[in-house]
Scaffold this active site. Structure first.
Site, PDB file in Angstrom:
ATOM      1  N   THR B 203     -43.362  46.709 -41.484  1.00 51.00           N
ATOM      2  CA  THR B 203     -42.344  47.665 -41.059  1.00 51.00           C
ATOM      3  C   THR B 203     -41.856  48.441 -42.281  1.00 51.00           C
ATOM      4  OG1 THR B 203     -41.648  46.218 -39.271  1.00 51.00           O
ATOM      5  CG2 THR B 203     -39.985  47.752 -40.117  1.00 51.00           C
ATOM      6  N   ARG B 231     -43.212  45.431 -25.447  1.00 47.01           N
ATOM      7  CA  ARG B 231     -42.275  44.634 -26.262  1.00 47.01           C
ATOM      8  C   ARG B 231     -41.513  45.550 -27.217  1.00 47.01           C
ATOM      9  NH1 ARG B 231     -41.873  43.728 -32.184  1.00 47.01           N
ATOM     10  NH2 ARG B 231     -40.825  41.744 -32.479  1.00 47.01           N
ATOM     11  N   GLY B 233     -38.929  45.428 -30.444  1.00 48.36           N
ATOM     12  CA  GLY B 233     -38.421  44.530 -31.472  1.00 48.36           C
ATOM     13  C   GLY B 233     -37.041  44.940 -31.946  1.00 48.36           C
ATOM     14  N   ASP B 234     -36.674  44.475 -33.133  1.00 55.79           N
ATOM     15  CA  ASP B 234     -35.332  44.742 -33.653  1.00 55.79           C
ATOM     16  C   ASP B 234     -35.185  46.138 -34.242  1.00 55.79           C
ATOM     17  OD1 ASP B 234     -37.125  43.890 -35.734  1.00 55.79           O
ATOM     18  OD2 ASP B 234     -35.392  43.710 -37.062  1.00 55.79           O
ATOM     19  N   THR B 254     -36.848  43.899 -41.805  1.00 53.89           N
ATOM     20  CA  THR B 254     -38.271  43.712 -41.496  1.00 53.89           C
ATOM     21  C   THR B 254     -38.520  42.220 -41.337  1.00 53.89           C
ATOM     22  OG1 THR B 254     -40.519  43.845 -42.399  1.00 53.89           O
ATOM     23  CG2 THR B 254     -38.737  43.783 -44.004  1.00 53.89           C
ATOM     24  N   GLY B 255     -39.350  41.870 -40.367  1.00 54.67           N
ATOM     25  CA  GLY B 255     -39.635  40.447 -40.170  1.00 54.67           C
ATOM     26  C   GLY B 255     -39.870  40.138 -38.716  1.00 54.67           C
ATOM     27  N   GLY B 257     -38.937  40.155 -35.463  1.00 60.08           N
ATOM     28  CA  GLY B 257     -37.890  40.922 -34.818  1.00 60.08           C
ATOM     29  C   GLY B 257     -36.994  40.131 -33.889  1.00 60.08           C
TER      30      GLY B 257
END
Lengths: 335, 335
Positions: B203, B231, B233-234, B254-255, B257
């Site tokens: 990300t 889907r 994510g965050d 980043t990671g 989510g």
């Protein structure tokens, strides 16, 4: 008579189908489980409500409360109670969720929902689904059957199909009332403001505290009339319109979603309780004050593990109610 | 030589196209504007990085920093700088955003992005878009040209078309490297964990503090390889993976989510600064500690109005860098 038999049958089915849960020793047992619900905030004025309409809303909110509460009394989880109460409102054309959802600018129903478990902080949500009878049920499947939190659109519906959930034809969600609202908005080419009488958001939500002392929150909505296709509001966003954490509180919001998203309102209430040491009531008051200052309208319901609750809004009314000792209490107006 | 001419041309175009902003009298002028970026966290080990690859990442991160910083020096807004820096990374196949995005389980690229203005708390985001060259640019259009914050899927792409943004063919986003990752995940029928070497989230994000003292945050991503179609994510969720408020800080994450969504991590950092009085550095450390305790991996960058910054992660490395006085500083590994 038939109506009550059907309700009784539904209750009995829930009793034998819901997941019973064990009570961990470290959790203080709760004497009285609690269920709090809302059916949307907006311009809800006694002067403009017919006796028949008032009765219809009151009875449906009572039914949602009694359905969810019966599960809580039977040791079902707060998640089960939240889901069951929301299902009653999703299935009713009175509310802007499931059947009776509003129409987006493309003339379609696009629905959002989320559910969150205050014990584990697990959450599931769906957005912009068009053929799901009970979006809150699909949200729970996202939580329990996928590594994800939020699925949108056709991907969410494909997942529903894989899970054996029937997809409903668009006609199921249609109500003449919502269609007329859509046609009027389309003519004016604008999303109706909530400042005109008769307008309300109509999102539905529920919070529960079960006998094991666990909180859960859920919210389900059709969003805004004449919203852009693909618009996602605060409802399915964890921390914006829906949140639950045993350590702080459970929250479900209704109102102008974009204000709740920018303000991260549901999590902000939890954060003010945890970091500022505010009471649930004070945190909710502060959140609505901030919402008003930002120019937003709407309301929230909130509940903590001690059974404290708040039902606060800056609109003329909010369909709302709670039950904590067998008798449902329902309110529609501000006073 | 040609490469530097092109960069110079891009910079010149930005100088004359970006929106200049006036400096309100109540804002303390900032001596040195600041830009902080990341290109994803994950298993990034010096022992496994070739010299050529290390140089490629370093140069691209430097280019992103210099491009955004040049705008800040020219009195452009923090929003412009964030967008320009992210565009450089979206257009590079090195990162999991725009060109080079990973593939979802259906074999498609589905991208998310968000941008937020710390001065006004306005925000815009898009999710699950498949044909948008620079999702962060569409996020900004959502913020500026609609009453909404978040648009997903086909509705978001229809809005892009209405705004005159060209839709790219799927082939534009294709990279052999990501396709091979997808085929491997498909064979194993699972989303790759970040614990195996060579895996990283990829990300991209940027935070800026402009001369007028305003913060902005932006994040753009292709999400997770083999994620379910639809889907979200965050990254595009305000308060989860992206947040900015002049009063507290700007954050980009980043990671994994889903952990950032359940923890409402970006807003939690702001809340710990505002309500607990923590320093930016302490709030970020606490957030990553909570992320680790919940079992999640990833990292965040954060920046406040005084120019304090943090770049913190619990993975082996994070592509990251900052610039505050003409010289870009880029780091890849933990040490």
């Amino acid at each position: 008579m038939l109506k009550y038999s059907i309700i009784l049958l539904i209750l009995l089915l829930f009793f034998f189908s819901c997941s019973r849960q064990e009570q961990p020793a470290d959790l203080r047992p709760v004497e009285n489980p609690v269920l709090v619900i809302h059916g949307g905030a907006g311009v809800i004025l006694r002067s403009e409500m017919s006796a028949g309409k008032e009765q219809a809303y009151t009875e449906k909110l009572q039914e949602a409360l009694q359905t969810g509460y019966a599960l809580l009394l039977e040791d079902c989880s707060s998640l089960d109670a939240v889901q069951a109460a929301i299902n009653i409102m999703e299935d009713s054309p009175l509310f802007n969720a499931g059947k009776g959802a509003v129409f987006a600018a493309n003339g379609k129903n696009e629905m959002d929902a989320a559910i969150m478990d205050g014990k584990t902080l697990r959450a599931g949500a769906v957005a912009a689904v068009q053929h799901i009878k009970n979006p809150i049920n699909l949200a729970r499947l996202v939580m329990e059957k996928t590594p994800h939190v939020l699925l949108c659109g056709q991907g969410a519906e494909e997942f529903a199909r894989q899970q054996g959930m029937p997809l409903m034809p668009e006609e199921y969600f249609f109500t003449e009332h919502r269609w007329q609202q859509f046609l009027k908005a389309k003519e004016q080419d604008t999303i109706p403001e909530d400042t005109t009488s008769g307008k309300k958001f109509g999102t539905v939500g529920a919070l529960a505290l079960d006998k094991a002392g666990n909180l859960a929150a859920g919210t389900s909505t059709g969003g805004l009339t004449y919203k852009k296709s693909g618009r996602i509001g605060d409802t399915p966003l964890i921390g914006a319109g829906t949140y639950a954490d045993n350590q702080t509180c459970a929250v479900s919001a209704t109102g102008q979603g974009e204000y709740f998203m920018r303000g991260v309102v549901a999590y902000d209430i939890a954060a003010m309780i945890e970091y500022r040491g505010l009471s649930l009531e004070a945190a909710v008051q502060e959140a609505i004050k901030k919402l008003s200052a930002a120019g937003g309208t709407g309301g929230v319901i909130a509940l903590d593990r001690k059974g404290h609750m708040a039902m606060t809004f800056n609109t003329a009314g909010m369909y709302r109610g709670y039950i904590r000792d067998n008798t449902p209490v329902v309110m529609l107006y501000k006073e």
